[in-house]
Write a protein that holds these residues in place. Sequence first.
Motif, mmCIF file in Angstrom:
data_model
loop_
_atom_site.group_PDB
_atom_site.id
_atom_site.type_symbol
_atom_site.label_atom_id
_atom_site.label_comp_id
_atom_site.label_asym_id
_atom_site.label_seq_id
_atom_site.Cartn_x
_atom_site.Cartn_y
_atom_site.Cartn_z
ATOM 1 N N HIS A 227 0.803 -1.220 0.000
ATOM 2 C CA HIS A 227 0.000 0.000 0.000
ATOM 3 C C HIS A 227 0.841 1.279 0.000
ATOM 4 C CE1 HIS A 227 -2.987 -3.005 1.205
ATOM 5 N NE2 HIS A 227 -3.845 -2.197 0.639
ATOM 6 N N THR A 228 2.045 1.227 0.550
ATOM 7 C CA THR A 228 2.886 2.426 0.554
ATOM 8 C C THR A 228 3.615 2.626 -0.766
ATOM 9 O OG1 THR A 228 4.694 1.174 1.604
ATOM 10 C CG2 THR A 228 3.232 2.446 3.057
ATOM 11 N N GLU A 229 3.595 1.609 -1.643
ATOM 12 C CA GLU A 229 4.251 1.755 -2.941
ATOM 13 C C GLU A 229 3.271 1.761 -4.120
ATOM 14 O OE1 GLU A 229 8.680 -0.057 -2.154
ATOM 15 O OE2 GLU A 229 7.155 -1.438 -2.896
ATOM 16 N N ASP A 230 2.136 1.132 -3.953
ATOM 17 C CA ASP A 230 1.127 1.079 -5.014
ATOM 18 C C ASP A 230 0.675 2.483 -5.431
ATOM 19 O OD1 ASP A 230 -0.849 -0.589 -6.609
ATOM 20 O OD2 ASP A 230 -2.255 0.584 -5.403
ATOM 21 N N VAL A 231 0.866 3.454 -4.560
ATOM 22 C CA VAL A 231 0.433 4.830 -4.832
ATOM 23 C C VAL A 231 1.116 5.443 -6.051
ATOM 24 C CG1 VAL A 231 -0.192 5.329 -2.434
ATOM 25 C CG2 VAL A 231 2.169 5.705 -3.191
ATOM 26 N N VAL A 232 2.228 4.874 -6.498
ATOM 27 C CA VAL A 232 2.967 5.477 -7.614
ATOM 28 C C VAL A 232 2.431 5.049 -8.979
ATOM 29 C CG1 VAL A 232 4.747 3.678 -7.958
ATOM 30 C CG2 VAL A 232 5.327 6.103 -8.302
ATOM 31 N N LEU A 233 1.692 3.952 -9.040
ATOM 32 C CA LEU A 233 1.344 3.368 -10.340
ATOM 33 C C LEU A 233 0.495 4.286 -11.207
ATOM 34 C CD1 LEU A 233 0.631 -0.371 -9.425
ATOM 35 C CD2 LEU A 233 2.736 0.650 -10.321
ATOM 36 N N ASP A 234 -0.529 4.899 -10.628
ATOM 37 C CA ASP A 234 -1.404 5.767 -11.419
ATOM 38 C C ASP A 234 -0.632 6.967 -11.967
ATOM 39 O OD1 ASP A 234 -3.692 4.207 -11.177
ATOM 40 O OD2 ASP A 234 -4.361 5.220 -9.362
ATOM 41 N N SER A 235 0.290 7.489 -11.180
ATOM 42 C CA SER A 235 1.078 8.637 -11.625
ATOM 43 C C SER A 235 1.963 8.266 -12.808
ATOM 44 C CB SER A 235 1.937 9.157 -10.470
ATOM 45 O OG SER A 235 2.802 10.180 -10.900
ATOM 46 N N VAL A 236 2.643 7.122 -12.713
ATOM 47 C CA VAL A 236 3.496 6.670 -13.817
ATOM 48 C C VAL A 236 2.651 6.397 -15.051
ATOM 49 C CG1 VAL A 236 5.022 4.828 -14.615
ATOM 50 C CG2 VAL A 236 5.287 5.738 -12.308
ATOM 51 N N CYS A 237 1.508 5.760 -14.859
ATOM 52 C CA CYS A 237 0.620 5.452 -15.977
ATOM 53 C C CYS A 237 0.172 6.724 -16.683
ATOM 54 C CB CYS A 237 -0.590 4.660 -15.485
ATOM 55 S SG CYS A 237 -1.680 4.115 -16.817
ATOM 56 N N GLU A 238 -0.216 7.733 -15.917
ATOM 57 C CA GLU A 238 -0.680 8.995 -16.496
ATOM 58 C C GLU A 238 0.410 9.657 -17.332
ATOM 59 O OE1 GLU A 238 -2.367 13.347 -14.988
ATOM 60 O OE2 GLU A 238 -2.333 11.647 -13.607
ATOM 61 N N ARG A 239 1.631 9.621 -16.840
ATOM 62 C CA ARG A 239 2.745 10.243 -17.563
ATOM 63 C C ARG A 239 3.051 9.489 -18.863
ATOM 64 N NH1 ARG A 239 6.921 11.084 -12.589
ATOM 65 N NH2 ARG A 239 8.234 12.137 -14.137
ATOM 66 N N LEU A 240 2.963 8.165 -18.821
ATOM 67 C CA LEU A 240 3.213 7.378 -20.032
ATOM 68 C C LEU A 240 2.088 7.539 -21.051
ATOM 69 C CD1 LEU A 240 4.627 4.085 -18.464
ATOM 70 C CD2 LEU A 240 5.915 5.810 -19.736
ATOM 71 N N MET A 241 0.845 7.602 -20.557
ATOM 72 C CA MET A 241 -0.298 7.758 -21.457
ATOM 73 C C MET A 241 -0.224 9.068 -22.242
ATOM 74 S SD MET A 241 -3.452 6.284 -19.151
ATOM 75 C CE MET A 241 -4.709 6.779 -20.338
ATOM 76 N N LYS A 242 0.261 10.123 -21.613
ATOM 77 C CA LYS A 242 0.402 11.406 -22.299
ATOM 78 C C LYS A 242 1.427 11.319 -23.422
ATOM 79 C CE LYS A 242 -0.940 14.431 -18.465
ATOM 80 N NZ LYS A 242 -0.471 15.461 -17.496
ATOM 81 N N GLN A 243 2.457 10.512 -23.201
ATOM 82 C CA GLN A 243 3.519 10.391 -24.196
ATOM 83 C C GLN A 243 3.165 9.392 -25.301
ATOM 84 O OE1 GLN A 243 7.364 10.089 -22.438
ATOM 85 N NE2 GLN A 243 8.426 9.725 -24.374
ATOM 86 N N PHE A 244 2.356 8.378 -24.949
ATOM 87 C CA PHE A 244 2.001 7.327 -25.904
ATOM 88 C C PHE A 244 0.484 7.145 -25.943
ATOM 89 C CE2 PHE A 244 6.148 6.300 -24.011
ATOM 90 C CZ PHE A 244 6.952 6.269 -25.152
ATOM 91 N N PRO A 245 -0.257 8.140 -26.443
ATOM 92 C CA PRO A 245 -1.727 8.076 -26.409
ATOM 93 C C PRO A 245 -2.309 6.965 -27.274
ATOM 94 C CG PRO A 245 -0.995 9.939 -27.733
ATOM 95 C CD PRO A 245 0.224 9.399 -27.048
ATOM 96 N N GLU A 246 -1.524 6.433 -28.189
ATOM 97 C CA GLU A 246 -2.025 5.400 -29.090
ATOM 98 C C GLU A 246 -1.937 3.994 -28.476
ATOM 99 O OE1 GLU A 246 2.368 5.916 -30.097
ATOM 100 O OE2 GLU A 246 0.721 7.023 -29.186
ATOM 101 N N ILE A 247 -1.272 3.881 -27.332
ATOM 102 C CA ILE A 247 -1.090 2.572 -26.695
ATOM 103 C C ILE A 247 -2.059 2.436 -25.522
ATOM 104 C CG2 ILE A 247 0.519 1.100 -25.395
ATOM 105 C CD1 ILE A 247 2.789 2.380 -26.961
#
Length: 260
Positions: A227-247
Amino acid sequence: MTVNDILQAMDAIAPFRLTMDFDNTGLLIGDPSAEVRGVVLALDCTDEVIESAKRNNANLIITHHPVIFHGIKKVCADSVVWQAVRNDINVISAHTNLDIAQGGVNDCLAEILGLTEVGGLTAVGESVDENGNVSRETLGRVGCLSSALSAKELAQLVKEKLNTAVRYTDGGKAIETVAVCGGAGDSELESAIACGAEALVTGEVAHHIFIEAAHRGLTLIEAGHFHTEDVVLDSVCERLMKQFPEIPFFVHHKGVVNCL
């Protein structure tokens, strides 16, 4: 877009040069030239995460914990490494580099707990930018609460924000400054005390460290490694989605440990 394109994007988010000596990060399974059909982000590469990737036609998994950590001497059919290779699934792992990086695990943990004036906790190195400016690389973060809380009140806040069970020891002081270190961070006890924090929030705490914290007057809160590390996943996902919107990207938030 290829696996290598995603790998380079992850390097920008959490530079692999920050990886600590004992760790294993980067592209740990797969082909850097493979075209990416979809990505699953998860804390660990488990059987369930492999199945999620297959179900969503994703051929890349990004994990926090390394899918291969220590040296392996065999790869059997029931292992996740075998399953990944057999199903043409690539795996990138970003571990201590994502703990240390700005905007990584510990910044996300500090943010979700509402800390302000956030700074680094334990120096693990330094970097020099193109202009010659030197900055510290730190493990853990320390910041301020908007108002002072008791140990019980802070423990309740952590429980609610992370949606998890907590254990804590009461340092006997009003808490205004909080140190955080996601995962197994009870080794940060001395750093938390040295920086003037009245509390340390982390994921795993050995019994004798609870005793030492109580003796030293530090509130210590254990909120679970996941629970203290799972908090990072959505943030990383959001940053990658902005860079790769087609994936297509998918975040797997379910761990293997359950709490009552």
